[in-house]
Design an enzyme around this catalytic site. Structure first.
Site, PDB file in Angstrom:
ATOM      1  N   LYS A  43      15.164  14.886   5.732  1.00 55.59           N
ATOM      2  CA  LYS A  43      13.787  14.734   5.934  1.00 55.59           C
ATOM      3  C   LYS A  43      13.747  13.574   7.683  1.00 55.59           C
ATOM      4  CE  LYS A  43      10.198  11.697   5.605  1.00 55.59           C
ATOM      5  NZ  LYS A  43       9.269  11.014   6.496  1.00 55.59           N
ATOM      6  N   ASP A  70       9.027  16.213  10.168  1.00 55.11           N
ATOM      7  CA  ASP A  70       8.386  15.187   9.369  1.00 55.11           C
ATOM      8  C   ASP A  70       7.451  14.473  10.319  1.00 55.11           C
ATOM      9  OD1 ASP A  70       5.901  13.961   8.192  1.00 55.11           O
ATOM     10  OD2 ASP A  70       6.896  12.378   7.764  1.00 55.11           O
ATOM     11  N   LYS A  72       4.668  15.367  11.411  1.00 53.97           N
ATOM     12  CA  LYS A  72       2.281  15.157  11.602  1.00 53.97           C
ATOM     13  C   LYS A  72       2.059  15.713  12.899  1.00 53.97           C
ATOM     14  CE  LYS A  72       3.031  12.233   7.886  1.00 53.97           C
ATOM     15  NZ  LYS A  72       4.888  11.499   8.000  1.00 53.97           N
ATOM     16  N   ASP A  75      -3.209  18.269  17.457  1.00 53.11           N
ATOM     17  CA  ASP A  75      -3.506  17.826  18.409  1.00 53.11           C
ATOM     18  C   ASP A  75      -5.242  19.450  18.613  1.00 53.11           C
ATOM     19  OD1 ASP A  75      -3.879  18.116  21.371  1.00 53.11           O
ATOM     20  OD2 ASP A  75      -2.033  17.305  21.219  1.00 53.11           O
ATOM     21  N   THR A 129      -1.686   7.928   2.530  1.00 50.11           N
ATOM     22  CA  THR A 129      -1.797   7.178   1.483  1.00 50.11           C
ATOM     23  C   THR A 129      -2.239   5.675   2.916  1.00 50.11           C
ATOM     24  OG1 THR A 129       0.785   6.942   1.859  1.00 50.11           O
ATOM     25  CG2 THR A 129      -0.512   8.612   0.325  1.00 50.11           C
ATOM     26  N   ARG A 220      14.521   4.294   1.471  1.00 49.74           N
ATOM     27  CA  ARG A 220      15.115   3.081   0.673  1.00 49.74           C
ATOM     28  C   ARG A 220      16.019   3.242  -0.583  1.00 49.74           C
ATOM     29  NH1 ARG A 220      10.143  -0.163   3.073  1.00 49.74           N
ATOM     30  NH2 ARG A 220       8.899   1.869   2.486  1.00 49.74           N
TER      31      ARG A 220
HETATM   32  O1  C5P Z   1      11.723   3.879   1.744  1.00 52.85           O
HETATM   33  P1  C5P Z   1      10.657   5.195   0.750  1.00 52.85           P
HETATM   34  O2  C5P Z   1      11.323   5.971  -0.315  1.00 52.85           O
HETATM   35  O3  C5P Z   1       9.243   4.127   0.839  1.00 52.85           O
HETATM   36  O4  C5P Z   1      10.583   6.723   1.806  1.00 52.85           O
HETATM   37  C1  C5P Z   1       9.129   6.752   2.259  1.00 52.85           C
HETATM   38  C2  C5P Z   1       9.223   8.373   3.014  1.00 52.85           C
HETATM   39  O5  C5P Z   1       8.457   9.003   3.067  1.00 52.85           O
HETATM   40  C3  C5P Z   1       9.311   7.436   4.362  1.00 52.85           C
HETATM   41  O6  C5P Z   1       9.763   8.324   5.460  1.00 52.85           O
HETATM   42  C4  C5P Z   1       7.534   7.067   4.556  1.00 52.85           C
HETATM   43  O7  C5P Z   1       7.567   7.489   5.648  1.00 52.85           O
HETATM   44  C5  C5P Z   1       6.993   8.400   3.981  1.00 52.85           C
HETATM   45  N1  C5P Z   1       5.610   8.534   3.019  1.00 52.85           N
HETATM   46  C6  C5P Z   1       5.691   7.755   2.186  1.00 52.85           C
HETATM   47  N2  C5P Z   1       4.073   8.019   1.720  1.00 52.85           N
HETATM   48  C7  C5P Z   1       3.056   8.486   2.470  1.00 52.85           C
HETATM   49  C8  C5P Z   1       3.795   9.827   3.791  1.00 52.85           C
HETATM   50  C9  C5P Z   1       5.233   9.439   4.236  1.00 52.85           C
HETATM   51  O8  C5P Z   1       6.110   6.980   2.162  1.00 52.85           O
HETATM   52  N3  C5P Z   1       2.169   8.616   2.120  1.00 52.85           N
END
Ligand code: C5P
Length: 244
Positions: A43, A70, A72, A75, A129, A220
């Protein structure tokens, strides 16, 4: 208990997507050198795309990865449709749009996709979220977050969007309402024992799969691991383990 809730999806495939949330092209490519074929999907989000643009998308796709862009998009319908046409020229497999752009915007995006690259799948983001009930009220939306998620999900799927991005805690409700067809992609995933970071509503990869996730997004827990390749492979193993 989770098993009994979603019997239909318990053997379905669930793909791992690596969230390549890194600040530079050099770090991104080094990360993929380290991971090799332990991930299939990557992603690319706003951080890297705004810095490195389509060139990096092509470079990562040339290495054999499937790309989830991603961005998003949100517009007026014409502008989003033109952006989708541009993205259709790139080796991108999945693209996000904001469902709150409305049915017309989503429909124009789907039409642009249909004519330029029918294999590109579009995903709608419903309620971020990071928004709670008070946050929705502050922008004039009086519905509860769950109600708004379902409304925007229905609107998106009716407009020709292929799937949804949602919190793992919304999986069961969305699968129950919309059935097995829509692609459902969920972040907020943490393997047992991994740090939650700032994510508040998390779920393990195996629970998300059992509740019907088509794909999970993990950043992460892989990127910050001492051994990213093993971390990714271990998540994929859990996703592939049959549960009866
Ligand atoms: O590091 P982590 O596993 O928390 O990353 C989650 C990924 O999913 C990040 O790229 C974050 O921007 C994305 N994301 C999220 N929650 C959302 C939508 C997207 O954590 N509601």
């Amino acid at each position: 208990m989770l098993l009994s809730m979603v019997q239909a999806s318990k053997h379905s495939n669930c793909e791992l997507i690596l969230a390549l949330d890194l600040p530079t092209k050099a770090e991104a490519l080094q990360c993929l050198d380290d991971l090799g074929d332990s991930v299939r999907w990557v992603k690319i989000g706003l951080q890297l795309f705004t810095l490195c643009g389509p060139e990096l998308v092509r470079e990562i796709a040339d290495r054999g990865y499937q790309i989830f862009l991603d961005l998003k998009l949100h517009d007026i319908p014409n502008t989003v449709a033109k952006a989708v046409e541009s993205i259709c020229q790139l080796p991108v497999d999945l693209l996000t749009l904001h469902a709150s752009g409305g049915a017309e915007m989503l429909g124009w995006a789907a039409k642009a996709r249909d004519s330029e690259n029918p294999s590109l799948r579009l995903l709608a983001v419903t309620v971020l979220t990071s928004m709670d009930g008070a946050g929705l009220q502050s922008i004039g939306v009086n519905a509860a977050p769950q109600e708004q998620v379902e409304r925007l999900a229905a609107l998106s799927l009716e407009a020709g969007i292929d799937g949804l991005v949602c919190s793992p805690l919304e999986l069961a409700v969305l699968r129950k309402r919309f059935g097995p067809s829509p692609l459902i992609v969920t972040p907020g995933i943490r393997p047992t024992g991994a740090a939650a970071n700032e994510q508040k509503r998390i779920m393990t990869p195996e629970d998300a799969r059992q509740l019907g996730a088509s794909m999970i997004v993990v950043g992460r827990p892989i990127l910050a691991s001492a051994d990213p390749r093993s971390a990714a492979l271990s998540i994929r193993t859990t996703l592939e383990t049959e549960t009866v």
